[in-house]
Write an enzyme that holds these catalytic residues in place. Structure first.
Site, PDB file in Angstrom:
ATOM      1  N   GLY A   1       0.879  -1.121  -0.003  1.00 17.54           N
ATOM      2  CA  GLY A   1       0.095   0.006   0.106  1.00 17.54           C
ATOM      3  C   GLY A   1       1.135   1.345   0.158  1.00 17.54           C
ATOM      4  O   GLY A   1       0.934   1.492   0.824  1.00 17.54           O
TER       5      GLY A   1
ATOM      6  N   THR B   1       2.208   1.431  -1.375  1.00 16.25           N
ATOM      7  CA  THR B   1       3.585   2.211  -1.576  1.00 16.25           C
ATOM      8  C   THR B   1       3.614   3.396  -2.522  1.00 16.25           C
ATOM      9  O   THR B   1       2.752   3.335  -3.385  1.00 16.25           O
ATOM     10  CB  THR B   1       4.663   0.887  -2.395  1.00 16.25           C
ATOM     11  N   ILE B   2       4.277   4.363  -2.099  1.00 17.32           N
ATOM     12  CA  ILE B   2       4.840   5.412  -3.032  1.00 17.32           C
ATOM     13  C   ILE B   2       6.227   5.335  -3.603  1.00 17.32           C
ATOM     14  O   ILE B   2       6.962   5.006  -2.815  1.00 17.32           O
ATOM     15  CB  ILE B   2       4.321   6.923  -2.276  1.00 17.32           C
TER      16      ILE B   2
ATOM     17  N   SER C   1       6.589   3.207   2.164  1.00 17.68           N
ATOM     18  CA  SER C   1       5.580   2.398   2.005  1.00 17.68           C
ATOM     19  C   SER C   1       5.037   1.881   3.515  1.00 17.68           C
ATOM     20  O   SER C   1       5.811   1.699   4.425  1.00 17.68           O
ATOM     21  CB  SER C   1       5.787   0.982   1.298  1.00 17.68           C
TER      22      SER C   1
END
Length: 541
Positions: free
Chosen positions: A356, A357-358, A375
């Site tokens: 659930g 990462t940027i 993340s």
């Protein structure tokens, strides 16, 4: 510098490459612009990356937060550096601890709650990067995030979709502090609705004033330890105070005259290196770009890499084999021979002992390039939130194993197997591209697919980013993104691939950001791309 790319876009997309001498690319425009503000103020790409990362914790909380982990690969103008800021297990975490609390049948720590939380490393990564490479005062880098947290922002389309999906996960929203922080009206914010995080602004100020010490042993750590005691966790102030990120040397694999660099284990970046090391034994460029034969070879190479990675990769000190053994050219060639062009196979792990990462990326006109990823892991992570600080905690502890004999067996102070991986490409020892593709086990698959498109098929950055993707899952099933030609879909079925609708609506097919060096950074600058699967942008000047 001559680049033989086809600069036309061959896939449906509203985006085109962005050319500039100073550039930031990430999945939210406000974060990209925060990074540009640092560059305009005389900062460098590291300053830009930190400011961008801080804003991302506020504007995309469904993917990352102030309690995330992080990794970074950066080119300082002369050489590459790697930073592993993944979190460590609390001192109390042993297999016996989890069996006592969760039963003898448990094979891994839980997905949610305090027993999924390792010590978060993202904030420590910001401090370490700033101290070693930054130019601007650390507090200045967090100012845009503080302002956005206090004044709020209008929630964009894709973030709203992910937020709404998370709000339907019962074991997530039931965690302490979650609903009050992220469901302020009893629901997820809607598209265009104002969302504020004043408590996160308070934490960012404390982090800025203490250069992170408030979290790693100070008043924020005390709040965390107190909440853990009250809510059944094992974390202590000493666990946070003991944490330090680790500077590491990236590992690499040559492919088509270039070299791909990844962070060494405990992460899965080695999977992308192994897949490319296998794939280089085939003439991929001779096959149609979106055809069955090309997809099949890439998928089978990735399956072979994953078979070894999920068997052998863990914290380096507990691995049964070395990264050198896994990347040994003779071993990868032997794995390549297992691929049958006429049928899909279910591969087991090999024996490498025989041989659930940027995501964000930033580059400046002085030549510094930063590849950075942070993340929560599964969407909002553990679901545990410390409301007074706006602090949401990742759930990376779920990446440990409770199986006796596993190299990834949980232990005090140990780091779990990690999925988030920044990447960097060089040629003849010089920087070419900083890039990443977020999305769980999609990440090494995205690294390989986009590089094959650029290096084998000469597609430009945005086209390689926009093109339809495939995703091989641990359940041995294959997901294909809409846009894959119908003939290729049927061709893969005919080869025996088991096709399935994607079950992970959060991670889906990942999202990438790319910055390619076009020549002298002060003259030609860079070309950047940002994934249309998210709300972001590449922005520069």
């Amino acid at each position: 510098m001559n680049h033989a790319f086809d600069w036309n876009t061959h896939y449906p997309t509203p985006r085109r490459p962005v050319f500039a001498r100073n550039i930031v690319s990430t999945s939210h425009p406000l974060a990209a612009q925060a990074g540009l503000r640092m560059l305009a103020a005389g900062g460098n790409a590291v300053d830009a990356a930190i400011a961008t990362a801080a804003v991302m914790t506020i504007v995309e909380p469904c993917s990352n937060g102030l309690g995330s982990d992080a990794f970074c690969i950066l080119w300082d103008g002369t050489q590459l550096h790697g930073l592993n800021a993944s979190g460590t297990a609390p001192a109390a975490w042993t297999p016996e601890y989890f069996r006592r609390k969760h039963g003898d049948a448990a094979i891994a720590p839980p997905q949610r709650g305090w027993d999924s939380v390792t010590v978060p490393g993202a904030v420590a990564s910001w401090v370490a990067l700033s101290q070693r490479f930054g130019k601007l005062p650390f507090g200045d880098l967090l100012a845009p995030a503080i302002d956005i947290a206090e004044r709020g922002y209008l929630v964009p389309v894709v973030v709203a979709e992910k937020w709404m999906l998370a709000a339907q996960v019962a074991d997530l929203v039931s965690q302490p502090g979650f609903a009050g922080t992220f469901l302020p009206k009893g629901r997820a914010p809607q598209v265009g609705e104002l969302f504020r995080m004043p408590a996160a602004a308070r934490m960012l100020r404390a982090v800025a004033e203490t250069k992170g010490q408030a979290l790693y042993g100070g008043e924020i750590a005390e709040s965390l330890a107190r909440a853990a005691r009250e809510q059944g966790g094992a974390h202590t102030v000493a666990d946070f105070a003991a944490y330090k990120p680790e500077w590491v040397t990236p590992i690499s694999q040559d492919y088509r005259g270039h070299t791909l660099h990844e962070i060494p284990p405990n992460g899965q970046g080695i999977a992308a290196l192994m897949a490319l090391g296998i794939l280089q034994h085939f003439d991929v460029a001779a096959l149609p770009v979106d055809g069955t034969a090309s997809f099949h070879l890439q998928i089978e190479a990735m399956k072979l890499a994953f078979a070894d990675v999920y068997r052998f990769v863990s914290e380096r000190s507990t691995m049964e084999v070395t990264t050198e053994q896994l990347l040994d050219p003779a071993y990868l060639q032997s794995r390549a021979r297992l691929i049958d062009p006429k049928r899909a196979q279910d591969f087991g792990a090999g024996n490498p002992v025989k041989g659930g990462t940027i995501y964000l990326t930033a580059a400046d006109e002085r030549g510094m390039m930063v590849s950075f990823i942070q993340s929560n892991y599964m969407g909002f992570g553990s679901g545990v939130v410390i409301p007074d600080w706006g602090l949401s905690l990742q759930n990376r502890g779920h990446g440990f194993s409770l199986k006796s004999g596993s190299p990834n067996l949980v232990a005090p102070g140990k780091r779990p197997f990690h999925t988030i991986i920044p990447a960097f490409l060089t040629k003849d020892g010089q920087p070419v591209m900083s890039f990443g593709v977020m999305g769980g086990d999609m990440q090494p698959q995205g690294h390989m697919q986009t590089l094959v498109r650029m290096l084998d098929y000469k597609q430009h950055k945005q086209a390689a980013c926009d093109a339809p993707r495939w995703r091989f899952n641990l359940q041995k099933k294959l997901n294909l993104e809409p846009g894959v030609p119908a003939a290729t879909v049927q061709g893969l079925r005919d080869l025996g691939h088991v096709l399935d609708d994607i079950q992970d609506s959060y991670q889906d097919f990942g999202a990438g950001q790319f910055i390619w060096r076009m020549g002298d950074p002060a003259v030609e600058g860079y070309a950047a791309a940002s994934d249309p699967r998210r709300d972001g942008q590449a922005a520069g000047f």
